[in-house]
Design a protein around this motif. Sequence first.
Motif, PDB file in Angstrom:
ATOM      1  N   ARG A  11      15.553  12.285   3.674  1.00 37.74           N
ATOM      2  CA  ARG A  11      15.467  13.723   3.888  1.00 37.74           C
ATOM      3  C   ARG A  11      14.115  14.079   4.497  1.00 37.74           C
ATOM      4  NH1 ARG A  11      19.962  13.387   3.449  1.00 37.74           N
ATOM      5  NH2 ARG A  11      21.498  14.497   2.152  1.00 37.74           N
ATOM      6  N   GLY A  12      14.161  14.759   5.646  1.00 35.83           N
ATOM      7  CA  GLY A  12      12.944  15.256   6.279  1.00 35.83           C
ATOM      8  C   GLY A  12      11.960  14.172   6.681  1.00 35.83           C
ATOM      9  N   VAL A  13      12.465  12.993   7.053  1.00 35.96           N
ATOM     10  CA  VAL A  13      11.576  11.864   7.371  1.00 35.96           C
ATOM     11  C   VAL A  13      11.031  11.995   8.796  1.00 35.96           C
ATOM     12  CG1 VAL A  13      11.499   9.370   7.783  1.00 35.96           C
ATOM     13  CG2 VAL A  13      12.583  10.274   5.711  1.00 35.96           C
ATOM     14  N   SER A  14       9.722  11.876   8.917  1.00 35.60           N
ATOM     15  CA  SER A  14       9.053  11.904  10.222  1.00 35.60           C
ATOM     16  C   SER A  14       8.159  10.677  10.359  1.00 35.60           C
ATOM     17  CB  SER A  14       8.204  13.166  10.379  1.00 35.60           C
ATOM     18  OG  SER A  14       9.009  14.326  10.332  1.00 35.60           O
ATOM     19  N   LYS A  15       8.006  10.205  11.589  1.00 36.48           N
ATOM     20  CA  LYS A  15       7.108   9.077  11.865  1.00 36.48           C
ATOM     21  C   LYS A  15       6.568   9.226  13.281  1.00 36.48           C
ATOM     22  CE  LYS A  15       5.025   5.136  11.222  1.00 36.48           C
ATOM     23  NZ  LYS A  15       3.918   5.018  10.242  1.00 36.48           N
ATOM     24  N   SER A  16       5.233   9.225  13.391  1.00 33.00           N
ATOM     25  CA  SER A  16       4.585   9.380  14.692  1.00 33.00           C
ATOM     26  C   SER A  16       3.727   8.173  15.014  1.00 33.00           C
ATOM     27  CB  SER A  16       3.716  10.643  14.716  1.00 33.00           C
ATOM     28  OG  SER A  16       4.497  11.799  14.580  1.00 33.00           O
ATOM     29  N   PHE A  17       3.599   7.910  16.317  1.00 31.67           N
ATOM     30  CA  PHE A  17       2.682   6.912  16.853  1.00 31.67           C
ATOM     31  C   PHE A  17       1.825   7.631  17.893  1.00 31.67           C
ATOM     32  CE2 PHE A  17       6.571   4.792  15.546  1.00 31.67           C
ATOM     33  CZ  PHE A  17       6.079   3.816  14.692  1.00 31.67           C
TER      34      PHE A  17
END
Length: 498
Positions: A11-17
């Motif tokens: 739920r609501g998972v974000s991942k940035s590079f």
Amino acid sequence: MSDSNPLFSLRGVSKSFPGVKALDQVQLDLYPGQVTALIGENGAGKSTLVKTMTGIYQPDAGELRFRGEAICLDTPDAARQLGITAIHQETVLFDELSVTENIFAGHYLTKGRFKQLDWDAMHARAGQILQDIEAPVDPQTRLKYLSIGQRHMVAIARALSFDAQVVILDEPTAALSHHEIEELYAIVRRLKQAGCAIMFISHKFDEIFAIADRYTVFRDGCYVGDGRIDEIDEAGLVTLMVGRTVEQVYPKASAEIGDTVLQVKQLSHPTEFDDISFELRQGEILGFYGLVGAGRTELMQALFGVSKGVQGRVEVGQQRVDIRSPADAIKAGIVYVPEERQAQGTVQEMSIFQNISLPQLSQINRSGWLNEEAEYALADTYASRLQVKAPDWREKVGNLSGGNQQKVVIGKWLATQPRVIILDEPTKGIDIGSKAAVHAFMSELVQEGLAVIMVSSELPEVMGMADRIIIMHEGQAVSEVARHEFSAERIVSAASGG
């Protein structure tokens, strides 16, 4: 558990590079005893999601839940301890080790106070797992003696050795024959019966509709929808994936068929194919179809000068050519885009412009010194024309998506200005948006007067794009069908030896 109680959820998972937001507030539910297809174009965030689910990446925001409880997967081992395991398209296995050693590598069974390796227990456990998935493999056999399909079974057995609860199948059928795919489906059904929650990633809609119970669609790192697979059709999935309706999956454009460009007469190889004859005309797409092992790729490699011991006659533009190496083929105007683009079509650690200019280094750098400016200009022409998505043509090819890598390979050969281009499985492993771009570009090529040979294992693709189809079975050309006579039943029957 029921549909209202997922075994695993995000739920609501974000991942940035740096410079890229790979996942943006995504959600996903996996239910016990069900297969959920994760669908999306290359770059949709599927690979990042898999790495987040298996503890390789940690999310920047959001929550992962297992059996209703919030969890933290800070390492791959933490995921394995919960029974979360992934089976990838190209799982790393070890040729010189036995099947048992491959299955238990990194988590060997031991006995006694000194933790001695318990080979009897491991052989027995490996044998039981292989028996459960009906894989006829001896646990003590070295991996190098197994077929591709058997190796895939070993990869599955390795995943199941962790007492899997959540099984991720990432493009699992890419290297499998039709028979081996059916065996994989049977394994998936047994995993469902055992209560596993399964996530299935594939670009092939026939597989998705054959095996999945549910679907979740990602686009550009975002969640866009989910539901039951029996409540949607292919057109609906395509619209969710690409954000627009794709009216024509195979954009076959009309092209004027001209004179014969290539004639192949009684081409034979001692072990791969025998007595193959055909002709190819300007502006034509000639399809080659057959089951795995029919000899299609081997025939194309022979035309490109890769194979040795080939007998027969090849003519380009009414002139006989003696093709003993790829250099001879390129000189004659024949180029080959291979099925295995990463291993055979590109140099992954080199840049886009270096890959595109590679076949023409001697022409571009006549002084003996590398002229990077000229190489870059050449690459700019063809990479721009093919709409390769990259921040700069100095980007390593290995950093590109599968579809963009394929465009680089095609651009490399178009830059040589060939007369005949051979495309071997041109859309293997790439998403529907990139497939449509490759198909559209094929139509452009023939409209400009090139002659195209397309080898494909996807019957809808070869029927959608080809003007004629030559069907191969066990190394022989057993049938030729004109476009107005295309019939799926007729083509499959001929390919199967019927």
